[in-house]
Write a protein that holds these residues in place. Sequence first.
Motif, short mmCIF file in Angstrom:
data_model
loop_
_atom_site.label_atom_id
_atom_site.label_comp_id
_atom_site.label_asym_id
_atom_site.label_seq_id
_atom_site.Cartn_x
_atom_site.Cartn_y
_atom_site.Cartn_z
N MET A 1 46.74 16.91 3.87
CA MET A 1 46.91 16.54 2.46
C MET A 1 48.35 16.11 2.24
SD MET A 1 45.55 16.31 -0.60
CE MET A 1 44.07 17.32 -0.58
N SER A 2 48.57 14.95 1.60
CA SER A 2 49.91 14.47 1.30
C SER A 2 50.58 15.38 0.31
CB SER A 2 49.84 13.05 0.75
OG SER A 2 49.25 12.17 1.67
N ARG A 3 51.92 15.39 0.37
CA ARG A 3 52.71 16.26 -0.50
C ARG A 3 53.60 15.43 -1.40
NH1 ARG A 3 51.12 21.41 -0.68
NH2 ARG A 3 53.24 22.19 -0.89
N LEU A 4 53.78 15.89 -2.61
CA LEU A 4 54.68 15.27 -3.58
C LEU A 4 55.89 16.17 -3.73
CD1 LEU A 4 55.21 13.12 -5.83
CD2 LEU A 4 54.01 14.65 -7.40
N ARG A 5 57.08 15.59 -3.52
CA ARG A 5 58.31 16.37 -3.64
C ARG A 5 58.97 16.08 -4.98
NH1 ARG A 5 62.31 16.59 1.24
NH2 ARG A 5 62.71 14.45 0.63
N SER A 6 59.36 17.14 -5.66
CA SER A 6 60.14 17.02 -6.89
C SER A 6 61.61 17.20 -6.55
CB SER A 6 59.69 18.09 -7.89
OG SER A 6 60.55 18.10 -9.02
N LEU A 7 62.42 16.20 -6.95
CA LEU A 7 63.84 16.20 -6.61
C LEU A 7 64.71 16.29 -7.86
CD1 LEU A 7 63.86 13.26 -4.02
CD2 LEU A 7 63.61 15.71 -3.55
N SER A 8 65.84 16.97 -7.73
CA SER A 8 66.83 16.97 -8.81
C SER A 8 67.44 15.58 -8.90
CB SER A 8 67.94 17.98 -8.52
OG SER A 8 69.08 17.73 -9.32
N PRO A 9 67.43 14.94 -10.10
CA PRO A 9 68.02 13.61 -10.21
C PRO A 9 69.54 13.62 -10.04
CG PRO A 9 67.35 14.41 -12.36
CD PRO A 9 66.82 15.39 -11.36
N ALA A 10 70.15 14.77 -10.24
CA ALA A 10 71.60 14.86 -10.14
C ALA A 10 72.07 15.08 -8.70
CB ALA A 10 72.12 15.99 -11.02
N THR A 11 71.28 15.84 -7.91
CA THR A 11 71.76 16.24 -6.58
C THR A 11 70.81 15.88 -5.44
OG1 THR A 11 70.70 18.41 -6.70
CG2 THR A 11 72.91 18.20 -7.66
N ASP A 12 69.60 15.43 -5.76
CA ASP A 12 68.56 15.16 -4.77
C ASP A 12 68.03 16.44 -4.11
OD1 ASP A 12 68.07 12.50 -5.04
OD2 ASP A 12 69.44 11.86 -3.46
N GLU A 13 68.40 17.59 -4.64
CA GLU A 13 67.86 18.85 -4.13
C GLU A 13 66.35 18.88 -4.33
OE1 GLU A 13 67.84 23.58 -5.47
OE2 GLU A 13 69.15 22.12 -6.48
N VAL A 14 65.63 19.39 -3.33
CA VAL A 14 64.18 19.53 -3.44
C VAL A 14 63.88 20.75 -4.32
CG1 VAL A 14 62.02 19.91 -2.21
CG2 VAL A 14 63.80 18.47 -1.19
N LEU A 15 63.20 20.48 -5.44
CA LEU A 15 62.88 21.54 -6.39
C LEU A 15 61.51 22.16 -6.14
CD1 LEU A 15 64.11 19.68 -9.60
CD2 LEU A 15 65.37 21.40 -8.28
N GLY A 16 60.63 21.41 -5.51
CA GLY A 16 59.30 21.91 -5.23
C GLY A 16 58.46 20.86 -4.52
N GLU A 17 57.39 21.31 -3.89
CA GLU A 17 56.44 20.42 -3.23
C GLU A 17 55.03 20.73 -3.72
OE1 GLU A 17 56.61 19.95 0.93
OE2 GLU A 17 58.79 19.74 1.02
N TYR A 18 54.25 19.68 -3.93
CA TYR A 18 52.93 19.85 -4.53
C TYR A 18 51.92 18.97 -3.80
CZ TYR A 18 55.95 21.58 -8.24
OH TYR A 18 56.91 22.27 -8.95
N GLU A 19 50.67 19.41 -3.78
CA GLU A 19 49.62 18.61 -3.19
C GLU A 19 49.32 17.41 -4.08
OE1 GLU A 19 46.09 20.71 -2.32
OE2 GLU A 19 47.00 21.96 -0.74
N ILE A 20 49.19 16.23 -3.48
CA ILE A 20 48.84 15.03 -4.22
C ILE A 20 47.32 14.99 -4.40
CG2 ILE A 20 48.75 12.51 -4.10
CD1 ILE A 20 51.44 12.56 -2.71
N ALA A 21 46.90 14.72 -5.60
CA ALA A 21 45.47 14.59 -5.89
C ALA A 21 45.02 13.17 -5.59
CB ALA A 21 45.19 14.95 -7.35
N GLY A 22 44.22 13.02 -4.55
CA GLY A 22 43.64 11.72 -4.24
C GLY A 22 42.45 11.43 -5.13
N PRO A 23 41.82 10.29 -4.95
CA PRO A 23 40.67 9.92 -5.79
C PRO A 23 39.57 10.96 -5.83
CG PRO A 23 41.43 8.02 -4.55
CD PRO A 23 42.19 9.19 -4.03
N GLU A 24 39.26 11.58 -4.67
CA GLU A 24 38.19 12.58 -4.66
C GLU A 24 38.58 13.81 -5.48
OE1 GLU A 24 39.51 11.29 -1.93
OE2 GLU A 24 37.92 10.01 -1.11
N ALA A 25 39.84 14.21 -5.36
CA ALA A 25 40.30 15.38 -6.11
C ALA A 25 40.30 15.10 -7.61
CB ALA A 25 41.69 15.79 -5.65
N VAL A 26 40.64 13.87 -7.99
CA VAL A 26 40.62 13.51 -9.41
C VAL A 26 39.20 13.55 -9.94
CG1 VAL A 26 41.03 11.64 -11.06
CG2 VAL A 26 42.74 12.15 -9.30
#
Length: 480
Positions: free
Chosen positions: A1-26
């Motif tokens: 499953m692909s992952r979506l990374r949330s980044l701080s816009p100020a520092t590029d620090e990784v704030l969290g990772e989440y599963e991407i919902a593909g068409p089937e999941a939607v």
Amino acid sequence: MSRLRSLSPATDEVLGEYEIAGPEAVLAAVARARAAASWWADQPRKGHLLRWKREIAGRSDELAELIAAETGKPRGDALLEIMLAVEHLDWAARHAAKILGRRRVGSGMLAADQGAALEYRPLGVVGVIGPWNYPVYTPLGSVSYALAAGNAVVFKPSEFTPGVGQWLADAWSAAVPSQPVLQVVLGAGETGAALATSGVDKVAFTGSAATARKVMAACARTLTPIVVEGGGKDAMIVAADADLDAAARAAVFGGFGNAGQTCAGVERVYCVRGVYDDFLARVTALTKEVTRDAYGPMTIPTQAEVVRSHIKDALSAGGRAVVGGAESIQEPFVSPVVLAEVPADSRAVTEETFGPVLVVNPVGDLDEAVRLANATSYGLAASIFSADQAAARAVARRLRTGAVSINGVLGFAGIPALPFGGVGDSGFGRIHGADGLREFSRAQSVTWRRFAAPIDLMRLDRNPSALERARKLFRLRHAR
């Protein structure tokens, strides 16, 4: 499953990772929502919504920290956003039953034998595609009202603020654990496209006009209706009798707040020439006191280049930089920029900049100000500063916008009873207020026979004399 990374816009620090919902999941989320919607439509919803409200308000400090981390905006601004969103949620919860409930309507002379009533029924499942600049206030303007109207919601937050979207869904699950009435699907464009074509009963989209056209095209394949908020190029008008200190403070707040990333803020100012120099001096002085720390970085990496291109185009066309300039851009931050006497065909005047850039131009009178304010494909919000309230209201009626603030900016944002939305490239449809509740409902008309009609025309074997009596009554009523 692909992952979506949330980044701080100020520092590029990784704030969290989440599963991407593909068409089937939607599609799976929409199917769950469809089942939950049947339950939710028959519930007394007020109590459930108020429990969710209390969950958000009680953990607002936690949510504000998350908003600040993912968007870069100051924590105080994030908290204000939450406060505004909760006010709207509270209003929708408390007013939906009365606004949408069954009410009798008059039948008229021709149908006097009929009783008639109108009520608003839920659509079913609403898909909400939210933005990154106000990741709580803006999407909840659709989510809260859709839920209050009796719909289940599948919410796709921006890929730049997935943590905020997940937090809101988790808060719902904590408050209303029995059914998946509100779900979140995370991802970028592909996830949004899947939601638009998933068979939901309506899509609420906030974003650029260009992306809105793509979402509309996707929705058209299944004749799915859509409500769009597509951005703005909002103008402020300053009359000769205006309180210039108040107008200057409002221009600076509306132009630079949230790093200028406010769809209904202030991007253009048209000031009557007699007070133009004085007003511009006050704006200049206030702007020089503003630091980029007061509003944070550009939330998305590509926006700084848009801001740079608008500044360069304005200066090359003959405008002048009163504060800052192209050198103000030190990515991901942009220091406040004030441009003056910018030609009307410059990109900084015609296109949404969405950065901390304020264009201040002189006009001969209010008529010219209205003409220039309306000379845009956008039509979301505007503001007017004048000591003459009647004159200001008259100007407001001439503006091609969905909302106008007099002697303030963004006044409508904190009033839940007022609908919000635009025209042209700013979109169509309305959220908030009674209009917002009805936006996520379908009107259902019901009639019933109260007594036998004195003149019965609704039959194939109607009596000619009955038609003649009806004709005479018709002419007596309408032809005089």
